[in-house]
Structure formats: structure tokens, C-alpha cells
Design a protein around this motif. Structure first.
Motif, PDB file in Angstrom:
ATOM      1  N   ARG A  61       0.826  -1.216   0.000  1.00  0.00           N
ATOM      2  CA  ARG A  61       0.000   0.000   0.000  1.00  0.00           C
ATOM      3  C   ARG A  61       0.859   1.264   0.000  1.00  0.00           C
ATOM      4  O   ARG A  61       0.419   2.333   0.435  1.00  0.00           O
ATOM      5  N   LYS A  62       2.087   1.154  -0.470  1.00  0.00           N
ATOM      6  CA  LYS A  62       3.000   2.282  -0.481  1.00  0.00           C
ATOM      7  C   LYS A  62       2.770   3.160  -1.709  1.00  0.00           C
ATOM      8  O   LYS A  62       2.596   2.657  -2.817  1.00  0.00           O
ATOM      9  N   GLY A  63       2.759   4.468  -1.499  1.00  0.00           N
ATOM     10  CA  GLY A  63       2.705   5.382  -2.622  1.00  0.00           C
ATOM     11  C   GLY A  63       4.056   5.441  -3.299  1.00  0.00           C
ATOM     12  O   GLY A  63       5.032   5.896  -2.705  1.00  0.00           O
ATOM     13  N   VAL A  64       4.147   4.941  -4.528  1.00  0.00           N
ATOM     14  CA  VAL A  64       5.442   4.824  -5.198  1.00  0.00           C
ATOM     15  C   VAL A  64       5.625   5.824  -6.328  1.00  0.00           C
ATOM     16  O   VAL A  64       6.730   5.970  -6.852  1.00  0.00           O
ATOM     17  N   GLY A  65       4.573   6.502  -6.718  1.00  0.00           N
ATOM     18  CA  GLY A  65       4.685   7.494  -7.774  1.00  0.00           C
ATOM     19  C   GLY A  65       3.544   8.486  -7.704  1.00  0.00           C
ATOM     20  O   GLY A  65       2.433   8.133  -7.293  1.00  0.00           O
ATOM     21  N   SER A  66       3.809   9.722  -8.083  1.00  0.00           N
ATOM     22  CA  SER A  66       2.749  10.727  -8.124  1.00  0.00           C
ATOM     23  C   SER A  66       3.149  11.837  -9.081  1.00  0.00           C
ATOM     24  O   SER A  66       4.336  12.057  -9.361  1.00  0.00           O
ATOM     25  N   ALA A  67       2.156  12.524  -9.585  1.00  0.00           N
ATOM     26  CA  ALA A  67       2.376  13.672 -10.460  1.00  0.00           C
ATOM     27  C   ALA A  67       1.158  14.575 -10.349  1.00  0.00           C
ATOM     28  O   ALA A  67       0.033  14.096 -10.170  1.00  0.00           O
TER      29      ALA A  67
ATOM     30  N   ALA B 195       7.299   6.233 -10.667  1.00  0.00           N
ATOM     31  CA  ALA B 195       7.259   4.955  -9.955  1.00  0.00           C
ATOM     32  C   ALA B 195       8.330   4.003 -10.485  1.00  0.00           C
ATOM     33  O   ALA B 195       9.015   3.322  -9.706  1.00  0.00           O
ATOM     34  N   VAL B 196       8.488   3.950 -11.783  1.00  0.00           N
ATOM     35  CA  VAL B 196       9.493   3.077 -12.391  1.00  0.00           C
ATOM     36  C   VAL B 196      10.899   3.491 -11.968  1.00  0.00           C
ATOM     37  O   VAL B 196      11.737   2.646 -11.613  1.00  0.00           O
ATOM     38  N   ARG B 197      11.171   4.786 -11.987  1.00  0.00           N
ATOM     39  CA  ARG B 197      12.503   5.264 -11.589  1.00  0.00           C
ATOM     40  C   ARG B 197      12.805   4.929 -10.132  1.00  0.00           C
ATOM     41  O   ARG B 197      13.927   4.563  -9.778  1.00  0.00           O
ATOM     42  N   ARG B 198      11.805   5.039  -9.291  1.00  0.00           N
ATOM     43  CA  ARG B 198      12.028   4.832  -7.867  1.00  0.00           C
ATOM     44  C   ARG B 198      12.106   3.366  -7.480  1.00  0.00           C
ATOM     45  O   ARG B 198      12.721   3.023  -6.470  1.00  0.00           O
ATOM     46  N   ARG B 199      11.499   2.499  -8.284  1.00  0.00           N
ATOM     47  CA  ARG B 199      11.361   1.109  -7.862  1.00  0.00           C
ATOM     48  C   ARG B 199      12.358   0.158  -8.517  1.00  0.00           C
ATOM     49  O   ARG B 199      12.467  -0.993  -8.078  1.00  0.00           O
ATOM     50  N   GLY B 200      13.077   0.571  -9.538  1.00  0.00           N
ATOM     51  CA  GLY B 200      13.956  -0.388 -10.186  1.00  0.00           C
ATOM     52  C   GLY B 200      15.080   0.267 -10.950  1.00  0.00           C
ATOM     53  O   GLY B 200      14.989   1.415 -11.376  1.00  0.00           O
TER      54      GLY B 200
ATOM     55  N   SER C 288      16.364  -1.456 -13.541  1.00  0.00           N
ATOM     56  CA  SER C 288      16.261  -2.062 -14.863  1.00  0.00           C
ATOM     57  C   SER C 288      14.801  -2.175 -15.263  1.00  0.00           C
ATOM     58  O   SER C 288      13.941  -2.495 -14.437  1.00  0.00           O
ATOM     59  N   LYS C 289      14.513  -1.909 -16.536  1.00  0.00           N
ATOM     60  CA  LYS C 289      13.141  -2.056 -17.021  1.00  0.00           C
ATOM     61  C   LYS C 289      12.658  -3.501 -16.939  1.00  0.00           C
ATOM     62  O   LYS C 289      11.463  -3.759 -16.848  1.00  0.00           O
ATOM     63  N   ASP C 290      13.578  -4.438 -16.964  1.00  0.00           N
ATOM     64  CA  ASP C 290      13.204  -5.849 -17.027  1.00  0.00           C
ATOM     65  C   ASP C 290      12.391  -6.300 -15.822  1.00  0.00           C
ATOM     66  O   ASP C 290      11.595  -7.233 -15.939  1.00  0.00           O
ATOM     67  N   ILE C 291      12.598  -5.668 -14.664  1.00  0.00           N
ATOM     68  CA  ILE C 291      11.901  -6.132 -13.459  1.00  0.00           C
ATOM     69  C   ILE C 291      10.407  -5.817 -13.516  1.00  0.00           C
ATOM     70  O   ILE C 291       9.644  -6.332 -12.705  1.00  0.00           O
ATOM     71  N   PHE C 292       9.995  -4.985 -14.472  1.00  0.00           N
ATOM     72  CA  PHE C 292       8.587  -4.610 -14.547  1.00  0.00           C
ATOM     73  C   PHE C 292       7.808  -5.439 -15.565  1.00  0.00           C
ATOM     74  O   PHE C 292       6.608  -5.234 -15.716  1.00  0.00           O
ATOM     75  N   LYS C 293       8.486  -6.362 -16.237  1.00  0.00           N
ATOM     76  CA  LYS C 293       7.782  -7.200 -17.201  1.00  0.00           C
ATOM     77  C   LYS C 293       6.760  -8.075 -16.489  1.00  0.00           C
ATOM     78  O   LYS C 293       7.091  -8.828 -15.582  1.00  0.00           O
ATOM     79  N   GLY C 294       5.509  -7.949 -16.905  1.00  0.00           N
ATOM     80  CA  GLY C 294       4.437  -8.718 -16.286  1.00  0.00           C
ATOM     81  C   GLY C 294       3.774  -8.027 -15.125  1.00  0.00           C
ATOM     82  O   GLY C 294       2.756  -8.508 -14.609  1.00  0.00           O
ATOM     83  N   LEU C 295       4.325  -6.899 -14.670  1.00  0.00           N
ATOM     84  CA  LEU C 295       3.665  -6.137 -13.614  1.00  0.00           C
ATOM     85  C   LEU C 295       2.318  -5.655 -14.128  1.00  0.00           C
ATOM     86  O   LEU C 295       2.186  -5.241 -15.279  1.00  0.00           O
ATOM     87  N   ILE C 296       1.309  -5.690 -13.274  1.00  0.00           N
ATOM     88  CA  ILE C 296      -0.032  -5.239 -13.642  1.00  0.00           C
ATOM     89  C   ILE C 296      -0.243  -3.825 -13.110  1.00  0.00           C
ATOM     90  O   ILE C 296       0.003  -3.548 -11.930  1.00  0.00           O
ATOM     91  N   LEU C 297      -0.680  -2.931 -13.975  1.00  0.00           N
ATOM     92  CA  LEU C 297      -1.077  -1.584 -13.579  1.00  0.00           C
ATOM     93  C   LEU C 297      -2.582  -1.480 -13.735  1.00  0.00           C
ATOM     94  O   LEU C 297      -3.102  -1.523 -14.847  1.00  0.00           O
TER      95      LEU C 297
END
Length: 245
Positions: free
Chosen positions: A101-107, A124-129, A131-140
Motif C-alpha cells: 500500500r506504499k505510494g510509489v509514484g505521483s504527479a 514509480a518506475v525510476r524509484r522502484r527499479g 532495470s526495465k526488465d523487473i517490470f515485465k508482467g507487472l499489472i497496472l
């Protein structure tokens, strides 16, 4: 006072336990009653920002109200709301990790175009990883508003390998966690503020997410841990598979 009068007996009890004070929740509740202390109730905030009357493709509802995740960066939920100021509306997009439940991105900005959703996603992507590869399959997961369905947002998700998921038409319960986050932001923190400028509101939103919600607010869904502490405990937990190997 520290939590702006928003903590009731369960959270006060949890906070005392974290500080090493031995007590039970019934004692806390009775003592609060005797002292005339009670949690202020959140006002109902219902702001409609979804324009689902568009011709863009709509992603399937991959969550189906299953608001659980077994690790960080598996499922993020996102939504758009707005905050009144003396200069007009400040439009705000947030991204929340369903695991902690962490806020990881905002604008935030003076518009509610798709670019604002992409900006929050990119943060959110910049803060959490690294490499782009770690987000493959992540659901938004989002509502089916035009901002999330537009080419710009869909293209950003595809570039990261992120799978989009969208709520049913007009069904706010399909995105309940994102709605709850905004309810907490507005009901527990922004209620009572009168912002002269968008910049003032933007700063207060940042202070809430980064200075209070993530590191200090106890979350009932997390067993009365903070989002930061919950994630840290996960990272510190040994991996049985790795040990066996």
C-alpha cells in the motif's frame, strides 16, 4: 496530536505496542473515552474524474477485486483526483503498490491529460527499479478513463512490459485501494486546508505521501505496520528457496 486526531483505539494501541508500552486495545479504548478522546471521522469525498466515453481500447479487468500481491512490484493501482486551490484545480495522479500500500509514484499539474498519468508511472518506475526488465508482467490497474486508455499511456506501459488492467465501467469498487488512498489523503490530511496556489497544494501532497503515509501511518491491512516497514520486513525475510540452493 501527532496523527491529526485521526487515530482511534486500534491504531493508538498498535502505536503504543511499537513503542514498548504493554496494554490491550480495550484499555486504550476505555481510557480514550474517559479522557474524551476520539478519532475524527473522514468526510465523504466522491470526485468524478473518469471519462470512459472514448474510442480507445479498454484493457481487461485482470484483478477482479483481488487486492493482494505476494511481493512488491507485482501489482500497482493508479487513479486521478483533484484538489481545490485559489488558482483552480490541482489534478493529481498517484501510483500505489498493492503489496505494501506504499505510494510509489505521483504527479500533479493544472491539467488531467494522459501525460500526467505517464509522469506518475515514470516516477514509480525510476524509484522502484534499476532495470526495465523487473517490470515485465507487472499489472497496472486503473479505471477505464480516457487518460489511461490513450495511446500515450498504453505506449508507456508497453515500453516497460507492464500489463494494463481496467475496472468495469462506472464501478469504483474495482479500484477500491486507489480510491481508499485518496480518501485517506483528503479525509485525514487535506481536510481543513485552504490552498492559495497549486504549488502549496502540491507541496502538502508530497509531505503527506513521503513524510507521513509511507514512513509513519499504521495501515490496518498490513497488521498495523507502515508501508515502509512492511516492505523492509519483506526484504529482510530469508528466501527458503535461495537457502536450499
Amino acid at each position: 496530536e501527532e496523527h491529526r486526531h485521526r487515530y482511534g483505539a486500534p491504531r493508538i494501541h498498535a502505536q503504543l505496542a511499537r513503542e514498548g508500552v504493554a496494554c490491550n486495545v480495550k484499555t486504550v479504548a476505555s481510557d480514550m473515552t474517559a479522557m474524551g478522546l476520539f478519532a475524527l471521522q473522514n468526510k465523504a469525498f466522491r470526485v468524478t474524474t473518469t471519462d470512459s466515453n472514448h474510442g480507445y481500447p479498454v484493457a481487461p479487468n485482470r484483478l477482479n477485486r483481488d487486492f493482494t500481491a505476494d511481493a512488491p512490484n507485482r501489482v500497482w493501482v493508479t487513479d486521478l483526483t483533484y484538489v481545490p486551490t485559489g488558482e483552480g484545480w490541482l489534478h493529481l495522479v498517484t501510483v500505489v503498490d498493492l503489496f505494501s500500500r506504499k505510494g510509489v509514484g505521483s504527479a500533479s499539474a493544472d491539467h488531467m491529460r494522459a501525460a500526467l498519468c505517464v509522469e506518475a508511472l515514470n516516477q514509480a518506475v525510476r524509484r522502484r527499479g534499476v532495470s526495465k526488465d523487473i517490470f515485465k508482467g507487472l499489472i497496472l490497474h486503473s479505471d477505464r478513463g480516457v487518460q489511461y486508455a490513450a495511446d500515450r499511456c498504453r505506449g508507456a506501459c508497453e515500453s516497460y512490459g507492464i500489463l494494463q488492467s481496467m475496472s468495469g465501467k462506472g464501478d469504483c469498487y474495482d479500484n477500491a485501494v486507489a480510491e481508499s488512498f485518496f480518501g485517506t489523503l483528503k479525509g485525514e490530511h487535506l481536510d481543513g486546508f485552504k490552498f492559495r496556489t497549486r504549488e502549496e497544494a502540491k507541496l502538502e501532497v508530497f509531505n503527506f505521501i513521503e513524510g507521513y503515509y509511507n514512513p509513519r501511518r499504521l495501515h490496518s491491512t498490513l497488521g498495523y505496520e507502515t508501508p515502509d516497514a512492511f516492505e523492509q520486513a519483506h526484504h529482510n525475510t530469508p528466501n527458503p528457496t535461495a537457502n536450499a540452493a
